[in-house]
Motif scaffolding. Structure first.
Motif, short mmCIF file in Angstrom:
data_model
loop_
_atom_site.label_atom_id
_atom_site.label_comp_id
_atom_site.label_asym_id
_atom_site.label_seq_id
_atom_site.Cartn_x
_atom_site.Cartn_y
_atom_site.Cartn_z
N TYR A 179 0.84 -1.19 0.00
CA TYR A 179 0.00 0.00 0.00
C TYR A 179 0.88 1.24 0.00
N GLY A 180 0.19 2.39 -0.20
CA GLY A 180 0.92 3.66 -0.19
C GLY A 180 1.81 3.77 -1.41
N HIS A 181 3.04 4.25 -1.20
CA HIS A 181 3.95 4.42 -2.32
C HIS A 181 4.46 3.07 -2.85
N ARG A 182 4.16 1.97 -2.11
CA ARG A 182 4.56 0.64 -2.60
C ARG A 182 3.43 -0.04 -3.38
N SER A 183 2.26 0.60 -3.47
CA SER A 183 1.12 -0.02 -4.13
C SER A 183 1.33 -0.09 -5.63
N THR A 184 0.39 -0.74 -6.31
CA THR A 184 0.50 -0.98 -7.74
C THR A 184 0.27 0.31 -8.52
N LYS A 185 1.08 0.51 -9.51
CA LYS A 185 0.98 1.69 -10.39
C LYS A 185 0.50 1.22 -11.77
N HIS A 186 -0.43 2.00 -12.37
CA HIS A 186 -0.96 1.69 -13.69
C HIS A 186 -0.56 2.79 -14.66
N THR A 187 -0.05 2.38 -15.80
CA THR A 187 0.30 3.36 -16.85
C THR A 187 -0.16 2.81 -18.19
N LEU A 188 -0.65 3.73 -19.06
CA LEU A 188 -1.07 3.38 -20.41
C LEU A 188 -0.14 4.10 -21.40
N PHE A 189 0.32 3.34 -22.37
CA PHE A 189 1.26 3.87 -23.36
C PHE A 189 0.70 3.57 -24.74
N ILE A 198 -2.79 0.42 -27.46
CA ILE A 198 -2.59 0.80 -26.07
C ILE A 198 -1.95 -0.36 -25.33
N THR A 199 -0.86 -0.08 -24.63
CA THR A 199 -0.22 -1.05 -23.74
C THR A 199 -0.43 -0.61 -22.30
N LEU A 200 -1.04 -1.49 -21.52
CA LEU A 200 -1.29 -1.22 -20.11
C LEU A 200 -0.20 -1.93 -19.30
N THR A 201 0.47 -1.17 -18.42
CA THR A 201 1.50 -1.73 -17.54
C THR A 201 1.04 -1.59 -16.10
N THR A 261 1.80 -6.71 -18.17
CA THR A 261 1.30 -5.83 -19.22
C THR A 261 0.15 -6.50 -19.95
N ALA A 262 -0.68 -5.67 -20.59
CA ALA A 262 -1.75 -6.11 -21.47
C ALA A 262 -1.86 -5.09 -22.59
N MET A 263 -2.38 -5.55 -23.74
CA MET A 263 -2.38 -4.67 -24.91
C MET A 263 -3.74 -4.78 -25.62
N ASP A 264 -4.17 -3.67 -26.22
CA ASP A 264 -5.41 -3.64 -26.98
C ASP A 264 -5.21 -2.71 -28.18
N VAL A 265 -5.48 -3.24 -29.37
CA VAL A 265 -5.42 -2.47 -30.62
C VAL A 265 -6.85 -2.37 -31.15
N PHE A 266 -7.31 -1.17 -31.47
CA PHE A 266 -8.72 -1.01 -31.85
C PHE A 266 -8.89 0.23 -32.69
N ASP A 267 -10.03 0.21 -33.42
CA ASP A 267 -10.55 1.36 -34.15
C ASP A 267 -11.76 1.85 -33.37
N VAL A 268 -11.79 3.10 -33.00
CA VAL A 268 -12.85 3.59 -32.13
C VAL A 268 -14.22 3.48 -32.78
N THR A 269 -14.29 3.50 -34.10
CA THR A 269 -15.58 3.38 -34.77
C THR A 269 -16.14 1.95 -34.64
#
Length: 930
Positions: A255-265, A297-300, A309-317
């Motif tokens: 928890y706190g500053h040791r908790s899990t961090k999520h980033t999207l690239f 999008i790559t989720l870390t 990590t997980a990844m998703d490639v998509f067309d918004v339409t």
């Protein structure tokens, strides 16, 4: 000489080869060791000569790591590498399980070419100092605030100050560990670290002193790396904003500053996605689309123990997720509902679906027939009138369908009322009364009937069939399902309809025949009732089909012992001849009566009657024996008032009569042996006719007690045998007379005959005993040769009985005998008498003196004596001194002689009743008991 040359040649070749091997040895030219404390890793760098790089040799290096304090090698590894001409130094890393701060570590290396078998010399040890060599101000623990993955091991050390010894090194909360103290450096290892209820584990270290500076503590944390983010996908609702969602995963305990961090690239633009991650039930992150349509999008997901990590490639339409429809409205008739709604976002073609929930809980889905932009509706038909339905709607993109929107709010709609559909199922019960009939009418909703309205009532109309009379009618509220009307003796047509606020249903009709027909129908009620059997599910009924009827009706009462009995009925088609009647009211032990009717043109006729039980039970009451008739050999029992009707809990099939036997094998004729649970035995008689309520038990014994009991039995058995009737058969006096005639009289006659025969025998042929067979003469002293001889002078009688008291007074027997000197010894039986003086001489001449003389005829010698049998015994002994016994004559009673006179034998015989001799078996002979 030749051998010497060969030897020198071999030696030269070996020296040449060895020199070639030496030329392939390339020692380490330099060695540099450093440490990366955050990673607890040793960084090793070394180099070899330029010639090895120029030759691009494949080389092997052996690397050893030791702990200086312990002076032990803790790691050895072989490192293979192919050199290139760049001449770059070589590198190798080693991760330590012990914090590098705890001890100094040293590294050395040696090398060899892969083509060579000779290793170079070891390099010098290159040492990286630990804090154990520093002069600390107090004890220190390493690692400090370490994060350990659950299930792994951790080793901690405590470094004391110089001159101090680590006394205590432990954890709180306490976990199993391996510790080593009592030196300047304390080591503590925890295997397979597990998460505790607290957020961290505290480590305590104390030196042997007691000052504040002698104590130190730190913590380490146990956690998990993050899970792979599942269900990661991105979509849009309005083509303006993209929203990505994913599952949060399991708890990492950090928890706190040791908790899990999520980033999207975003890979295409090579930029971090600027969004704020929000995690509650699931994680999500949204950002504006702007001009970009295709994303990678790559989720870390990362914490100090790892990242996924997980990844998703998509067309918004193609990822349109519409919002839920809103502002629902409706229109409806008795069978249709039209539902209207609006969409929040315009400009997107949608395909919608409506869910309809029926009153029975069944849900149906109905799709719209086309696509809509903003306004939409669906019309649903085929519904039931006056029925509530619950509806809701959802939509999805018509092009590139991605997923359904959320459901709209549910709305409840009731259709309009309509004319009742179908007919009522009606039945009747006719009861003759004075001057007519009472007809009770029953009705219920048939499976095909629907009221189609909230307010409903029933209209009953009846009219005469043969006359053109005005119909009569009454209206009944919907809370009732029966009514009773009174009719005269004419035939009537009765119809019943259901009415709501819209209209009437189709009529249901029944014909009530005239009084004569009713009487005929009631006379048919004398039909024999056939018994039917129950099953686990109900009562099975069968009947003989007739071609003249278009349907059959079976009626019965759910509660036959109550009034009203809750009359029920069921209809069957013309080709049906059996049915299983089920009812939740059926219980075991109750008799149900079924009537089977045939119906044609709304007129019914009674065809058959059935009666049966769901399950038969044993009788509720035992028969009460009202009359008992007893004879010498039989008992007749009567129980005339015992009922066999519907009050019984089963069909009474007969009776059992039980009788206690005299013998346990039940030898009574026509009976069978019956053993009770306690082991006692009864004789069992069976009466198979339930109407036979009288039975005679035969073949009993006179003047004997019996126990009897009468039991009724049904298909469910009989009650346990508890209470008995006790009887006793009378005494038969004829047997006593017969016993007297056949037994007692012959016995008396036989006794008299036996007594007479004995008397005659004793008088005419007395028994003369054999002395050789006498127990009295069984002593050896009484034997001469092979003969047994009893001398009278050796024995005295035990007793003499005198019958004549007057004569007994004349003679003092023993006093005279003892005072009279004589050679003869009188044998006697009285133990109280005195023996004569045996020292008197036998040759002294006898002198007649008054004396008592008797004969003992119990014994008789076989020695012939020629003298007169009645002469003086003293004369016998003088004349024949060799004889040892007196000759005895047949038994006479002896006379006691008067003083100075000896009676003659004739006189003695005349007085045979004056003296009785007692005991011929017990003798005192020479002082011994014979």
């Amino acid at each position: 000489m030749m051998n010497r040359l060969v030897f020198l040649a071999v030696l030269f070749s070996l020296r040449t080869a060895y020199s070639h091997q030496e030329s392939l040895v390339f020692p380490v030219t330099y060695l540099n060791v450093s440490k990366d404390l955050p990673l607890q890793r040793l960084l090793v760098e070394w180099g070899v000569g330029k010639s090895a790089h120029d030759a691009e040799l494949s080389m092997s290096f052996e690397i050893q790591v030791s702990r200086t304090e312990e002076n032990t090698i803790v790691w050895t590894e072989f490192h293979n590498v192919t050199l290139d001409k760049s001449g770059k130094p070589l590198h190798w890393n080693w991760d330590s399980d012990l914090p590098l701060e705890c001890m100094s570590h040293s590294v050395r290396i040696r090398s060899k070419a892969e083509a060579s078998k000779i290793w170079s010399q070891w390099s010098l040890w290159e040492t990286v100092l630990g804090l154990d060599t520093s002069n600390n101000s107090g004890p220190q623990i390493f690692p400090d605030e370490k994060i350990v993955e659950e299930g792994f091991d951790i080793t901690l050390c405590c470094i004391g100050r110089r001159g101090q010894i680590i006394k205590e090194f432990f954890l709180l909360p306490a976990v199993h560990n391996f510790s080593r103290t009592n030196t300047q450096i304390g080591l503590l290892t925890v295997k397979n670290v597990a998460h505790q209820e607290v957020s961290h584990i505290t480590v305590y270290c104390k030196e042997s002193c007691e000052e504040k500076e002698c104590f130190y503590q730190t913590v380490f944390f146990v956690g998990k790396p993050p899970d792979i983010p599942n269900d990661f996908s991105c979509q849009t609702q309005d083509m303006k904003t993209v929203r990505c969602t994913w599952s949060q995963g399991g708890d990492t305990y950090l928890y706190g500053h040791r908790s899990t961090k999520h980033t999207l690239f975003e890979e295409f633009s090579q930029n971090l996605v600027s969004c704020t991650v929000n995690c509650s039930e699931q994680c999500s992150c949204s950002w504006d689309i702007k001009q970009q349509r295709v994303y990678n999008i790559t989720l870390t997901v990362e914490n100090p123990l790892g990242k996924k990590t997980a990844m998703d490639v998509f067309d918004v339409t193609h990822r349109i997720y519409p919002s839920a429809p809103f502002q629902l409205s409706e229109e409806h008739t008795d069978t249709e509902i039209t539902l209207y709604w609006q969409h929040q976002i315009k400009g997107i073609e949608r395909f919608c679906q409506m869910e309809v929930l029926h009153p029975d809980g069944k849900a149906e889905l109905h799709n719209s027939s086309g696509t809509q932009l903003q306004y939409a509706n669906i019309t649903l038909g085929g519904l039931q009138p006056d029925t509530e339905y619950t509806v809701r709607v959802r939509c999805g993109a018509a092009k590139h369908f991605w997923r359904w929107s959320e459901w709209s709010e549910a709305q409840t709609i009731r259709t309009e009322e309509a004319t009742p559909s179908g007919q009522l199922d009606i039945w009747r019960e006719i009861t003759p009364v004075l001057g007519g009939r009472n007809v009770t009418l029953f009705w219920k909703l048939a499976p095909s009937f629907r009221a189609n309205g909230r307010s409903i009532s029933y209209e009953i109309t009846w009219e005469k069939v043969e006359e053109d009379a005005k119909p009569e009618h009454i209206s009944i509220s919907s809370v009732y399902n029966s009514t009773r009307i009174s009719l005269d003796n004419h035939p009537y047509k009765i119809s019943i309809v259901a009415k709501n606020n819209v209209n009437y249903s189709l009529p249901s009709v029944v014909i009530i025949p005239g009084a004569t027909g009713t009487e005929k129908e009631l006379s048919v009620s004398n039909l024999k009732e056939d018994q039917v059997n129950g099953t686990d599910d109900g009562i099975f009924i069968s009947w003989e089909p007739r071609n003249t009827y278009d349907s059959y009706i079976i009626d019965w009462c759910n509660f036959p012992m109550l009034q009203p009995c809750d009359l029920q009925w069921k209809r069957f088609g013309p080709h049906t001849s059996s049915a299983l009647i089920r009812s939740a009211s059926f219980v075991p032990g109750v008799r149900y009566n079924f009537h089977i009717y045939g119906s044609v043109a709304n007129t019914v006729s009674l065809l058959e009657k059935k009666t049966g039980y769901l399950k038969e039970l044993s009788p509720l009451l035992d028969p009460t024996v009202e009359k008992i008739d007893l004879t010498f050999h039989a008992v007749t029992l009567s129980w005339d008032s015992y009922p066999t009707n519907e009050s019984q809990s089963g069909f009474v099939r007969g009776y059992h009569v039980y009788v206690s036997p005299v013998q346990e094998d039940c030898s009574l004729k026509e009976s069978k042996k019956h053993v009770l649970p306690d082991g006692s035995v009864l004789c069992k008689y069976t009466i198979e006719n339930p109407e036979e309520k009288r039975y005679t038990v035969k073949h009993l014994m006179p003047s004997t007690k019996y126990k009897l009991v009468v039991k009724a039995y049904t298909g469910g058995g009989e009650t346990p045998i508890v209470n008995f009737i006790h009887i006793e058969t009378p005494f038969n006096s004829n047997l006593l007379y017969l016993l007297v005639l056949l037994v007692i009289v012959p016995l008396v006659a036989a006794a008299l005959c036996h007594w007479k025969i004995k008397w005659v025998k004793e008088c005419c042929c007395p028994v003369i005993p054999n002395p050789n067979k006498s127990k009295v003469l069984s002593f050896t002293e009484l034997t001469i040769g092979s003969e047994k001889v009893l001398k009278i002078n050796d024995c005295m009688p035990d007793a003499l009985a005198v019958d004549n008291k007057s004569e007994a007074q004349k003679l003092p027997l023993w006093s005279q005998m003892s005072s009279t000197p004589t050679e003869d010894k009188i044998a006697g039986h009285d133990s109280r008498g005195t023996y004569p003086n045996q020292k008197e001489k036998r040759d002294q001449p006898s002198t007649p003196k008054p004396m008592t003389w008797f004969e003992n005829f119990a014994y008789s010698s076989h020695i012939a004596v020629e003298s007169d049998p009645y002469q003086n015994p003293g004369m016998l002994e003088t004349s024949k001194p060799q004889l040892s016994a007196v000759l005895y004559q047949p038994q006479y009673y002896f006379d006691i002689l008067n003083e100075g006179a000896v009676s003659s034998p004739r006189e003695t015989a005349g007085r045979k009743t004056s003296l009785r001799y007692i005991s011929q078996t017990n003798w005192h002979c020479l002082g011994k008991r014979l």
